[in-house]
Design a protein around this motif. Structure first.
Motif, PDB file in Angstrom:
ATOM      1  N   GLU A   1      -6.324   5.495  -8.873  1.00 15.98           N
ATOM      2  CA  GLU A   1      -6.267   5.243 -10.185  1.00 15.98           C
ATOM      3  C   GLU A   1      -7.174   6.081 -11.067  1.00 15.98           C
ATOM      4  O   GLU A   1      -8.463   6.145 -10.409  1.00 15.98           O
ATOM      5  N   PRO A   2      -6.900   6.966 -11.906  1.00 19.13           N
ATOM      6  CA  PRO A   2      -8.118   7.598 -12.527  1.00 19.13           C
ATOM      7  C   PRO A   2      -9.050   7.016 -13.350  1.00 19.13           C
ATOM      8  O   PRO A   2      -8.685   5.883 -13.679  1.00 19.13           O
ATOM      9  N   ALA A   3     -10.310   7.351 -13.571  1.00 16.03           N
ATOM     10  CA  ALA A   3     -11.353   6.935 -14.311  1.00 16.03           C
ATOM     11  C   ALA A   3     -10.779   6.811 -15.777  1.00 16.03           C
ATOM     12  O   ALA A   3     -10.233   7.773 -16.249  1.00 16.03           O
ATOM     13  N   VAL A   4     -11.189   5.785 -16.426  1.00 16.25           N
ATOM     14  CA  VAL A   4     -10.988   5.781 -18.110  1.00 16.25           C
ATOM     15  C   VAL A   4     -11.883   6.899 -18.814  1.00 16.25           C
ATOM     16  O   VAL A   4     -11.460   7.303 -19.627  1.00 16.25           O
ATOM     17  N   ALA A   5     -13.185   6.715 -18.388  1.00 16.71           N
ATOM     18  CA  ALA A   5     -14.090   7.731 -19.213  1.00 16.71           C
ATOM     19  C   ALA A   5     -14.065   9.176 -18.751  1.00 16.71           C
ATOM     20  O   ALA A   5     -14.396   9.864 -19.727  1.00 16.71           O
ATOM     21  N   ASN A   6     -13.573   9.395 -17.477  1.00 11.98           N
ATOM     22  CA  ASN A   6     -13.702  10.712 -16.951  1.00 11.98           C
ATOM     23  C   ASN A   6     -12.535  10.721 -16.265  1.00 11.98           C
ATOM     24  O   ASN A   6     -12.177  10.502 -15.250  1.00 11.98           O
ATOM     25  N   PRO A   7     -11.545  11.889 -16.851  1.00  7.22           N
ATOM     26  CA  PRO A   7     -10.098  11.989 -16.198  1.00  7.22           C
ATOM     27  C   PRO A   7     -10.424  12.751 -14.634  1.00  7.22           C
ATOM     28  O   PRO A   7      -9.381  12.947 -13.949  1.00  7.22           O
ATOM     29  N   ASP A   8     -11.548  13.365 -14.592  1.00  8.60           N
ATOM     30  CA  ASP A   8     -11.891  14.204 -13.442  1.00  8.60           C
ATOM     31  C   ASP A   8     -12.121  13.249 -12.269  1.00  8.60           C
ATOM     32  O   ASP A   8     -11.975  13.830 -11.070  1.00  8.60           O
ATOM     33  N   ILE A   9     -12.430  12.084 -12.381  1.00 10.46           N
ATOM     34  CA  ILE A   9     -12.947  10.987 -11.303  1.00 10.46           C
ATOM     35  C   ILE A   9     -12.001  10.468 -11.053  1.00 10.46           C
ATOM     36  O   ILE A   9     -10.974   9.750 -11.874  1.00 10.46           O
ATOM     37  N   MET A  10     -11.386  10.341  -9.884  1.00 13.64           N
ATOM     38  CA  MET A  10     -10.284   9.226  -9.288  1.00 13.64           C
ATOM     39  C   MET A  10     -11.116   8.443  -8.215  1.00 13.64           C
ATOM     40  O   MET A  10     -11.681   8.513  -7.418  1.00 13.64           O
ATOM     41  N   PHE A  11     -10.408   7.318  -8.390  1.00 15.08           N
ATOM     42  CA  PHE A  11     -10.809   6.034  -7.642  1.00 15.08           C
ATOM     43  C   PHE A  11      -9.380   5.692  -6.484  1.00 15.08           C
ATOM     44  O   PHE A  11      -8.405   5.849  -7.156  1.00 15.08           O
ATOM     45  N   ILE A  12      -9.671   5.395  -5.122  1.00 17.06           N
ATOM     46  CA  ILE A  12      -9.053   4.926  -4.173  1.00 17.06           C
ATOM     47  C   ILE A  12      -9.519   3.435  -3.958  1.00 17.06           C
ATOM     48  O   ILE A  12     -10.413   3.295  -3.536  1.00 17.06           O
ATOM     49  N   LYS A  13      -8.630   2.714  -4.331  1.00 15.93           N
ATOM     50  CA  LYS A  13      -8.701   1.144  -4.027  1.00 15.93           C
ATOM     51  C   LYS A  13      -8.145   0.832  -2.807  1.00 15.93           C
ATOM     52  O   LYS A  13      -6.989   1.272  -2.392  1.00 15.93           O
ATOM     53  N   ILE A  14      -8.937   0.000  -1.955  1.00 19.62           N
ATOM     54  CA  ILE A  14      -8.488  -0.128  -0.558  1.00 19.62           C
ATOM     55  C   ILE A  14      -8.345  -1.794  -0.354  1.00 19.62           C
ATOM     56  O   ILE A  14      -9.356  -2.495  -0.965  1.00 19.62           O
ATOM     57  N   HIS A  15      -7.239  -2.077   0.225  1.00 25.62           N
ATOM     58  CA  HIS A  15      -7.159  -3.480   0.565  1.00 25.62           C
ATOM     59  C   HIS A  15      -6.823  -3.731   1.935  1.00 25.62           C
ATOM     60  O   HIS A  15      -5.924  -2.704   2.567  1.00 25.62           O
ATOM     61  N   ILE A  16      -7.180  -4.772   2.749  1.00 21.83           N
ATOM     62  CA  ILE A  16      -7.192  -4.945   4.032  1.00 21.83           C
ATOM     63  C   ILE A  16      -6.301  -6.128   4.096  1.00 21.83           C
ATOM     64  O   ILE A  16      -6.764  -7.216   3.892  1.00 21.83           O
ATOM     65  N   PRO A  17      -5.035  -5.920   4.694  1.00 16.84           N
ATOM     66  CA  PRO A  17      -4.117  -7.294   4.946  1.00 16.84           C
ATOM     67  C   PRO A  17      -4.681  -8.055   6.003  1.00 16.84           C
ATOM     68  O   PRO A  17      -5.501  -7.889   6.829  1.00 16.84           O
ATOM     69  N   TRP A  18      -4.188  -9.188   5.976  1.00 18.12           N
ATOM     70  CA  TRP A  18      -4.584 -10.628   6.805  1.00 18.12           C
ATOM     71  C   TRP A  18      -4.565 -10.108   8.314  1.00 18.12           C
ATOM     72  O   TRP A  18      -5.515 -10.023   9.118  1.00 18.12           O
ATOM     73  N   ASP A  19      -3.339  -9.374   8.901  1.00 20.03           N
ATOM     74  CA  ASP A  19      -3.125  -9.064  10.089  1.00 20.03           C
ATOM     75  C   ASP A  19      -4.362  -8.000  10.497  1.00 20.03           C
ATOM     76  O   ASP A  19      -4.680  -8.245  11.655  1.00 20.03           O
ATOM     77  N   THR A  20      -4.498  -7.110   9.806  1.00 18.19           N
ATOM     78  CA  THR A  20      -5.453  -5.959  10.116  1.00 18.19           C
ATOM     79  C   THR A  20      -6.803  -6.870  10.195  1.00 18.19           C
ATOM     80  O   THR A  20      -7.586  -6.336  10.958  1.00 18.19           O
ATOM     81  N   LEU A  21      -7.035  -7.635   9.082  1.00 18.80           N
ATOM     82  CA  LEU A  21      -8.265  -8.150   9.238  1.00 18.80           C
ATOM     83  C   LEU A  21      -8.671  -9.143  10.361  1.00 18.80           C
ATOM     84  O   LEU A  21      -9.763  -9.142  11.158  1.00 18.80           O
ATOM     85  N   CYS A  22      -7.631  -9.799  11.064  1.00 23.02           N
ATOM     86  CA  CYS A  22      -7.929 -10.584  12.032  1.00 23.02           C
ATOM     87  C   CYS A  22      -7.770  -9.680  13.325  1.00 23.02           C
ATOM     88  O   CYS A  22      -8.660 -10.198  14.025  1.00 23.02           O
ATOM     89  N   LYS A  23      -7.120  -8.516  13.398  1.00 27.73           N
ATOM     90  CA  LYS A  23      -7.173  -7.759  14.667  1.00 27.73           C
ATOM     91  C   LYS A  23      -8.656  -7.152  14.566  1.00 27.73           C
ATOM     92  O   LYS A  23      -9.227  -7.153  15.592  1.00 27.73           O
ATOM     93  N   TYR A  24      -9.238  -6.855  13.662  1.00 29.24           N
ATOM     94  CA  TYR A  24     -10.681  -5.875  13.540  1.00 29.24           C
ATOM     95  C   TYR A  24     -11.527  -7.292  13.772  1.00 29.24           C
ATOM     96  O   TYR A  24     -12.638  -6.837  14.333  1.00 29.24           O
ATOM     97  N   ALA A  25     -11.581  -8.465  13.336  1.00 25.67           N
ATOM     98  CA  ALA A  25     -12.425  -9.380  13.381  1.00 25.67           C
ATOM     99  C   ALA A  25     -12.397  -9.797  14.931  1.00 25.67           C
ATOM    100  O   ALA A  25     -13.681 -10.109  15.374  1.00 25.67           O
ATOM    101  N   GLU A  26     -11.482  -9.581  15.557  1.00 25.30           N
ATOM    102  CA  GLU A  26     -11.362 -10.111  16.950  1.00 25.30           C
ATOM    103  C   GLU A  26     -12.075  -8.759  17.732  1.00 25.30           C
ATOM    104  O   GLU A  26     -12.933  -8.992  18.593  1.00 25.30           O
TER     105      GLU A  26
END
Length: 854
Positions: free
Chosen positions: A85-110
């Motif tokens: 998603e691009p920034a509101v104040a500066n169109p040259d800035i791009m944000f990448i939002k990261i989400h970790i699902p439950w299965d991946t979370l459990c796998k790496y927690a173990e």
């Protein structure tokens, strides 16, 4: 619960936590706009379901998109979900939002062996209920996220998942744990082919990304009262119950701090809080010693004799413009010196040496309790990645890592030794520069001494020595602050010159250099005043001169301790004010300027949470180094010369009460959320604190023996005074001490047309003796007593410190039992899981089930 329901719970939980469960009236007060504000607090993907666990930032104008594309593709392959998603104040800035699902979370927690709660310790609840009666203790009911903080924990396993306390999958893993797992994946994901082409840190160093940080959990302020509607998020809760100045007298919510910022920052605040709490008895005792001096000031025989010595004239303390001065002119200085040099000085010095030991020993116990509570007992740091600078320098020289079995860059021994020698030479050069600066201030004192003595303003002319010392202290403070600006760059350069292999090695090396530079910078002038000022001046008619031109400075007739107190008080007070201003003022100004620019560019658009976080200041590049360094240097001020300045613990206590809330406010409101890193101790700083504790014993022994007049008074009282040999019972044993401590000089020897005698501080023979101006037998008695006192004091205090350290165990007995109990329960859980697995296998195969282990 499937993935969509799990992600969607974030919004419903936020709404639910903001509404009291038992007040239907309060529920109606929440308007539709308030509900929408809570739900769209910037913590979710565009679908309003998946929570954001990490943020990556890059510039679209950056051309290294191939590395980014490969890196992001590999992240998705590992199981992460990404959204741009691009920034509101500066169109040259791009944000990448990261989400970790439950299965991946459990796998790496173990995989990371993260410990999670599986059994409640019921007996601990009663202790909490008793502690809640203390007004300084926070109300635990205000912290709903800490409901599982008093549980036994075990390594997470998907095979034994039913043994763990999972009331809700969304709150089972804390946000800090989720962010830490995501960061681990970011650090171990490749962006190009090759063994070394891995990790977000290298991508930030080469410019592919410009930042990576976990998002804050929404705004820290709310228009809804927290008492009525509850906290919107943990950040809001931390601000209301911790970072606000109104909470200065409350204990810190360490579990919530650890939950939000991670164990490393949690340990810093735990240590700072423990240090501040331990300063309370030290400050009270120091205040009592100071008040004892005030109450007994008028009864001091030495001060009274100085104030009544109207016919005693002191020799001129400079060559040109100084005249004879009556001894009673220094009456005020004598009384002020008595405040810091009285019968309680030795007791307070011994007390503070023991206090430092008790503080460190009980901190080890406190740390062991926290490491158990925070599941760090069996945690070990993961294998650290090689620093990119080290890899680029020694990529042609490889060896097999004995732990991982993989090839890695290797620094030859000869190259390492050469670089260490060059770095040490740089350290000694900087220390020499500091000593040169102190020498320059000494020369300044000698030059302006004559100027102030002939000053037109009568007040300065009468108090020229105080004016000289005060001006020198201020100039010395300015030099200290200017050199501090250069130290960080020089320490940074020397540390990089060594090419440390890992980040922890770099941090330890850099921290040690910064401590040495700052410690010498702050304390060199104090050491000069304490142990060198007035020690080598000679005597009237035969003064020692610097460069055969400037006469060395003498101590005041009432002693050198007043100069030492002035030096310590000014530097400690001004430096604490400056540090507090820079810590809070600089981020406030920068954040205000960022918001001002955004308001000019954007009028009505709303800024999402992750972009608000981006506009905050990042945490210091050196992490907690500056925070620890400031407190460790203060600890040195509090202990090393405390015999000369008993109010130092009180000043430190007042500063730390402010520092705690200032740091809390800064972390919660002015900085981006740092990575919730793990740690089991405070690192190299504990060893530095122990070293300061040892140095404090030595310096206080020398201050009492050499700088103060305690030993000369003691020798006079029992050897030369009216109470010697018990012949003066009922008489003040210090009567006549001032006259005894002053030597005679014949003014006719100066060739200035003056006759008679003047007095000066020393133990030399009079002009009419067979050996004029030679040291008397009393001088050698005092010197022997000083050396004996240093030896006895050091052995006594070190002996007491060793006994205390031996008697106080590092781990409390009840904690040791709880650790053993937890290990037993973990083994039981593993046994039951294996038994259940075996029974399931037998059911599938059709064999009868026997209730015993085969």
């Amino acid at each position: 619960m499937d993935e969509s329901e799990h992600a969607n719970y974030d919004r419903s939980r936020l709404i639910k936590d903001s509404v009291p469960k038992d007040s239907s009236e309060s529920k109606t007060r929440l308007s539709k706009n308030d509900m929408n504000y809570i739900a769209s607090s910037g913590l979710l993907f565009k679908d309003g379901k998946k929570r954001i666990d990490y943020i990556l930032v890059y510039r679209k104008s950056n051309i290294q998109y191939d590395k980014r594309n490969t890196f992001e593709k590999n992240l998705r392959t590992e199981g992460l979900m990404l959204e741009k998603e691009p920034a509101v104040a500066n169109p040259d800035i791009m944000f990448i939002k990261i989400h970790i699902p439950w299965d991946t979370l459990c796998k790496y927690a173990e995989r990371l062996n993260i410990r999670m709660p599986f059994s409640v310790q019921h007996y601990f609840k009663r202790i909490k209920k008793w502690m809640a009666q203390n007004p300084m203790v926070l109300d635990k009911t205000a912290f709903p996220d800490l409901e599982n903080s008093d549980c036994y924990t075990g390594p997470f396993s998907r095979a034994r998942i039913h043994h763990f306390i999972i009331n809700n999958k969304d709150t089972f893993f804390s946000n800090a744990t989720r962010s830490r797992i995501v960061y681990h994946m970011l650090q171990h994901t490749k962006y190009e082919h090759g063994i070394s082409k891995v990790g977000i840190c290298k991508l930030i160093n080469n410019g592919s990304y410009i930042a990576a940080f976990p998002p804050h959990e929404g705004a820290y302020k709310s228009s809804l009262p927290i008492k009525t509607y509850g906290p919107q998020n943990n950040r809001h809760l931390l601000y209301e119950r911790w970072a606000r100045w109104g909470m200065w007298y409350k204990h810190q919510p360490l579990d919530l701090i650890r939950l939000y910022f991670g164990e490393k920052i949690g340990l810093y605040f735990a240590w700072l809080g423990w240090y501040t709490g331990m300063l309370i008895p030290a400050a009270l005792v120091g205040l009592c010693v100071f008040f004892y001096g005030i109450l007994t000031m008028n009864a001091s025989q030495v001060s009274n004799e100085i104030c009544k010595a109207t016919e005693v004239f002191m020799c001129p303390r400079c060559d040109k413009n100084c005249s004879l001065q009556r001894l009673n002119d220094s009456c005020i200085y004598a009384k002020v010196s008595y405040l810091f040099d009285n019968g309680g000085t030795v007791f307070f010095a011994i007390f503070m040496a023991i206090w430092a030991t008790v503080f460190l020993e009980f901190w080890k116990r406190r740390r062991s309790t926290l490491t158990y509570t925070w599941d760090l007992i069996e945690w070990e740091e993961e294998e650290e990645t090689v620093r990119p600078q080290f890899e680029a320098k020694y990529y042609k020289m490889e060896r097999v890592n004995p732990i991982s079995g993989k090839p890695e860059p290797h620094q030859p021994f000869s190259d390492k030794v050469t670089r260490l020698l060059v770095s040490m030479s740089g350290i000694f050069f900087m220390i020499s520069l500091v000593i040169t600066a102190v020498f320059a201030v000494v020369v300044y004192r000698l030059v302006v001494m004559e100027r102030f003595a002939s000053f037109k303003w009568n007040f300065i002319k009468q108090h020229w020595q105080f004016a000289t010392s005060a001006a020198a202290v201020c100039i010395n403070f300015v030099i200290i602050m200017l050199l501090n600006l250069a130290y960080e760059k020089i320490a940074y350069f020397l540390t990089n010159l060594e090419y440390p292999r890992t980040e922890s090695e770099w941090e330890n090396s850099f921290a040690l250099k910064m401590f040495l530079f700052q410690f010498v910078n702050l304390n060199s002038s104090i050491f000069y005043i304490a142990f060198f000022l007035g020690r080598f001046v000679g005597h009237p008619g035969h003064y020692n001169k610097l460069f055969n031109r400037w006469r060395l400075e003498e101590c005041h007739p009432s002693g050198c301790l007043i100069d030492l107190c002035l030096q310590m008080g000014v530097i400690m007070f001004l430096k604490q004010i400056w540090n507090n201003f820079m810590e809070l003022g600089y981020p406030l100004i920068q954040n205000w300027w960022s918001r001002h620019k955004i308001k000019q560019e954007i009028q009505n658009a709303s800024i999402p949470q992750w972009e608000n976080d981006w506009n905050l200041q990042p945490m210091n590049i050196h992490g907690l180094m500056d925070e620890y360094l400031e407190m460790v240097l203060q600890f040195g001020f509090t202990t090393i010369f405390v015999a000369a300045f008993p109010l130092a613990p009180l000043l430190a206590l007042l500063n730390n009460i402010i520092e705690l809330r200032l740091d809390a406010y800064k972390f919660v409101t002015q900085w981006r959320r740092p990575l919730p890193a793990r740690a089991t101790n405070i690192g190299i700083w504990y060893g530095i604190l122990e070293g300061i504790g040892i140095l404090a014993v030595i310096t206080n022994a020398f201050v009492i023996a050499i700088t103060s007049d305690y030993i000369p008074r003691f020798v006079y009282e029992y050897k030369y005074g009216p109470c010697a040999n018990h012949l003066g019972d009922g008489e003040n044993c210090l009567k006549g001490y001032v006259n005894n401590s002053l030597s005679f000089f014949d003014l006719s020897e100066l060739g200035m047309g003056k006759t008679g005698y003047c007095r000066y501080r020393d133990y030399r023979g009079p002009p009419w003796s067979s050996k004029p101006y030679e040291f008397t037998l009393q001088y050698w008695h005092i010197l022997a007593a000083r050396l004996a006192f240093i030896i006895v004091f050091e052995h006594l205090v070190f002996g007491i410190k060793s006994i205390i350290a031996y008697l106080i165990p590092d781990v409390p007995k009840h904690l040791y039992d709880r650790i053993r109990r937890e290990k037993y329960l973990v083994q039981e859980m593993m046994y039951e899981a294996e038994l259940e697995h075996l029974q399931q296998e037998r059911r599938k195969s059709g064999h009868p089930i026997h209730h015993e282990w085969p």
